[in-house]
Design an enzyme around this catalytic site. Sequence first.
Site, PDB file in Angstrom:
ATOM      1  N   HIS A  99     -16.867 -16.555   7.008  1.00 44.35           N
ATOM      2  CA  HIS A  99     -17.852 -16.784   5.943  1.00 44.35           C
ATOM      3  C   HIS A  99     -17.530 -15.783   4.839  1.00 44.35           C
ATOM      4  O   HIS A  99     -17.036 -14.684   5.127  1.00 44.35           O
ATOM      5  CB  HIS A  99     -19.276 -16.467   6.381  1.00 44.35           C
ATOM      6  CG  HIS A  99     -19.800 -17.211   7.568  1.00 44.35           C
ATOM      7  ND1 HIS A  99     -19.489 -16.872   8.853  1.00 44.35           N
ATOM      8  CD2 HIS A  99     -20.660 -18.254   7.640  1.00 44.35           C
ATOM      9  CE1 HIS A  99     -20.123 -17.689   9.676  1.00 44.35           C
ATOM     10  NE2 HIS A  99     -20.833 -18.535   8.974  1.00 44.35           N
ATOM     11  N   ASP A 102     -18.702 -12.274   5.519  1.00 42.19           N
ATOM     12  CA  ASP A 102     -18.048 -11.555   6.640  1.00 42.19           C
ATOM     13  C   ASP A 102     -16.939 -10.670   6.108  1.00 42.19           C
ATOM     14  O   ASP A 102     -16.642  -9.617   6.684  1.00 42.19           O
ATOM     15  CB  ASP A 102     -17.370 -12.508   7.632  1.00 42.19           C
ATOM     16  CG  ASP A 102     -18.288 -13.570   8.158  1.00 42.19           C
ATOM     17  OD1 ASP A 102     -19.497 -13.318   8.217  1.00 42.19           O
ATOM     18  OD2 ASP A 102     -17.780 -14.659   8.501  1.00 42.19           O
ATOM     19  N   GLU A 230     -21.028 -29.097  10.460  1.00 37.47           N
ATOM     20  CA  GLU A 230     -21.242 -28.575  11.821  1.00 37.47           C
ATOM     21  C   GLU A 230     -22.698 -28.795  12.223  1.00 37.47           C
ATOM     22  O   GLU A 230     -23.588 -28.069  11.771  1.00 37.47           O
ATOM     23  CB  GLU A 230     -20.883 -27.082  11.835  1.00 37.47           C
ATOM     24  CG  GLU A 230     -20.983 -26.466  13.213  1.00 37.47           C
ATOM     25  CD  GLU A 230     -20.575 -24.995  13.222  1.00 37.47           C
ATOM     26  OE1 GLU A 230     -19.672 -24.596  12.459  1.00 37.47           O
ATOM     27  OE2 GLU A 230     -21.194 -24.244  13.990  1.00 37.47           O
ATOM     28  N   ASP A 305     -28.912 -19.976  20.943  1.00 32.30           N
ATOM     29  CA  ASP A 305     -27.475 -20.059  20.684  1.00 32.30           C
ATOM     30  C   ASP A 305     -26.820 -18.736  21.115  1.00 32.30           C
ATOM     31  O   ASP A 305     -26.684 -17.828  20.308  1.00 32.30           O
ATOM     32  CB  ASP A 305     -27.329 -20.289  19.163  1.00 32.30           C
ATOM     33  CG  ASP A 305     -25.955 -20.738  18.754  1.00 32.30           C
ATOM     34  OD1 ASP A 305     -25.161 -21.112  19.633  1.00 32.30           O
ATOM     35  OD2 ASP A 305     -25.673 -20.723  17.536  1.00 32.30           O
ATOM     36  N   ASP A 337     -16.166 -19.489  18.102  1.00 30.18           N
ATOM     37  CA  ASP A 337     -17.429 -19.033  17.506  1.00 30.18           C
ATOM     38  C   ASP A 337     -18.220 -18.394  18.657  1.00 30.18           C
ATOM     39  O   ASP A 337     -19.205 -18.955  19.152  1.00 30.18           O
ATOM     40  CB  ASP A 337     -18.179 -20.205  16.877  1.00 30.18           C
ATOM     41  CG  ASP A 337     -19.349 -19.734  16.031  1.00 30.18           C
ATOM     42  OD1 ASP A 337     -19.661 -18.526  16.086  1.00 30.18           O
ATOM     43  OD2 ASP A 337     -19.958 -20.560  15.330  1.00 30.18           O
TER      44      ASP A 337
HETATM   45  C1  XUL Z   1     -24.198 -20.781  13.611  1.00 28.44           C
HETATM   46  C2  XUL Z   1     -22.785 -21.151  13.535  1.00 28.44           C
HETATM   47  C3  XUL Z   1     -22.057 -20.710  12.323  1.00 28.44           C
HETATM   48  C4  XUL Z   1     -21.076 -21.708  11.819  1.00 28.44           C
HETATM   49  C5  XUL Z   1     -20.452 -21.344  10.497  1.00 28.44           C
HETATM   50  O1  XUL Z   1     -24.829 -21.211  14.749  1.00 28.44           O
HETATM   51  O2  XUL Z   1     -22.249 -21.761  14.423  1.00 28.44           O
HETATM   52  O3  XUL Z   1     -21.429 -19.494  12.600  1.00 28.44           O
HETATM   53  O4  XUL Z   1     -20.050 -21.913  12.736  1.00 28.44           O
HETATM   54  O5  XUL Z   1     -21.391 -21.067   9.528  1.00 28.44           O
HETATM   55 CO    CO Z   2     -20.304 -22.443  14.730  1.00 28.10          CO
END
Ligand code: XUL
Ligand code: CO
Length: 443
Positions: A99, A102, A230, A305, A337
């Site tokens: 991002h 980041d 996503e 998550d 991730d």
């Molecule tokens: C949040 C998530 C993010 C995306 C990118 O749950 O998965 O990190 O992958 O913004």
């Molecule tokens: Co993600």
Amino acid sequence: MTYFKNVTNIQYEGKGSTNPLAFKYYNSEELVGGKTMEEHLRFGVSYWHTLTGNGEDPFGAGTMLRSWNHYSEMDLAKTRVEAAFEFFEKLNVPFFCFHDIDVAPEGKSLKQTNENLDTITMMIKDYMKTSKTKLLWNTANAFTHPRFVHGAATSCNADVFAYSAAKVKKGIEIAKELGAENYVFWGGREGYETLLNTNMNLELDNLARFYHMAIDYAKEISYTGQFLIEPKPQEPTKHQYDFDVATALSFLQKYDLQGNFKFNIEANHATLAGHTFEHELRTARINGMLGSVDANQGDTLLGWDTDEFPTDLYATILAMYEILKNDGLGKGGLNFDAKVRRGSFDPEDLFHAHIAGMDSFAIGLKVAYRLIEDGVFDNFIDERYHSFTEGIGLKVVEGLANFHTLEAYALQNNPIRNNSGRQEMLKAKINHYLLDSLSNVTV
Ligand code: XUL
Ligand code: CO
């Protein structure tokens, strides 16, 4: 300067190795069905979890021991880039993802933020000249700063909509500059908490307008990477608009956006939506929309998550099954991730975690490949649907049946016979292939 001094280049040592800092199953050069493992798996490191994250949680401060912790602002950002490329090289990983915030700190104004980003982008570009590691995707963080309290492209505040557009515009420019294979849209706070204060219709229309503008801008500057959405069902908002693949797909269809997007499917988001990982992958695949994967796993006992590194072999086998059936991920890859647990604070843990994930997907790849080669499920499924290849079933498939002909058939067809679905037998086959193919068979 060395940032991971206790770790040398991670090598493939095979399953007999007892060295925890070595791959046991992931051999980047090994061929599986004519393609190397590296080509199949296209692993990526998430900058936010691995370089930026410090182990903070809602109850406590950061715990991560990192040799760059004493820096701040742009010095910190630059040091992280150096550390990042050392990490990528030692792990021998082909991709990374980030991002905007980041990699570079926000400045006092949007202009200053963009200048910070330009400086770091150029530094990353310089490193990429000599590194094998490429950018799988980048994205804009439009959810952390308080200005995004009501969302970004779905905010009730047009000023925030404009600010978000400026951020994504910059993001697409960076994607072009660094040759990102994809550009990701995860709907950070694109959703709502309560309908009592929400114009859902306008928010969704605005989100579509925003995506159309992004497409137009990518065309304008000739950025040819793949746009990815996503999905995630909740967190941070209670109702995220991109709930799951099916929901996001119908949104894309309604607003004439389908041809410009594919999906980036995250395992933990799938399970939060009440689906399996493979369900989301399959739904995307059969609609020609499987673009990339955020490889992680959740915890069945926790409803949020957790972004754990993927180690569940059942999940990696079934995920690789879908990916192989999709003929690979094209421009996409398997981006971790995933974050080390708060208690795994040593720099070496970052390597242990990635090795665990990469080995787990290498096993998944090999087992899935053999399951497909041997037609284990395909043969069973063909047989299960056999009734649609002849007689009345074939007429249905060919569009030659209607309610009159079907009623006439049903009236004289008595009794109906069904066959067993044999679910337990099929699960036992996965166990058999998992244990057997790893010990004896080379593919
Ligand atoms: C949040 C998530 C993010 C995306 C990118 O749950 O998965 O990190 O992958 O913004
Ligand atoms: Co993600």
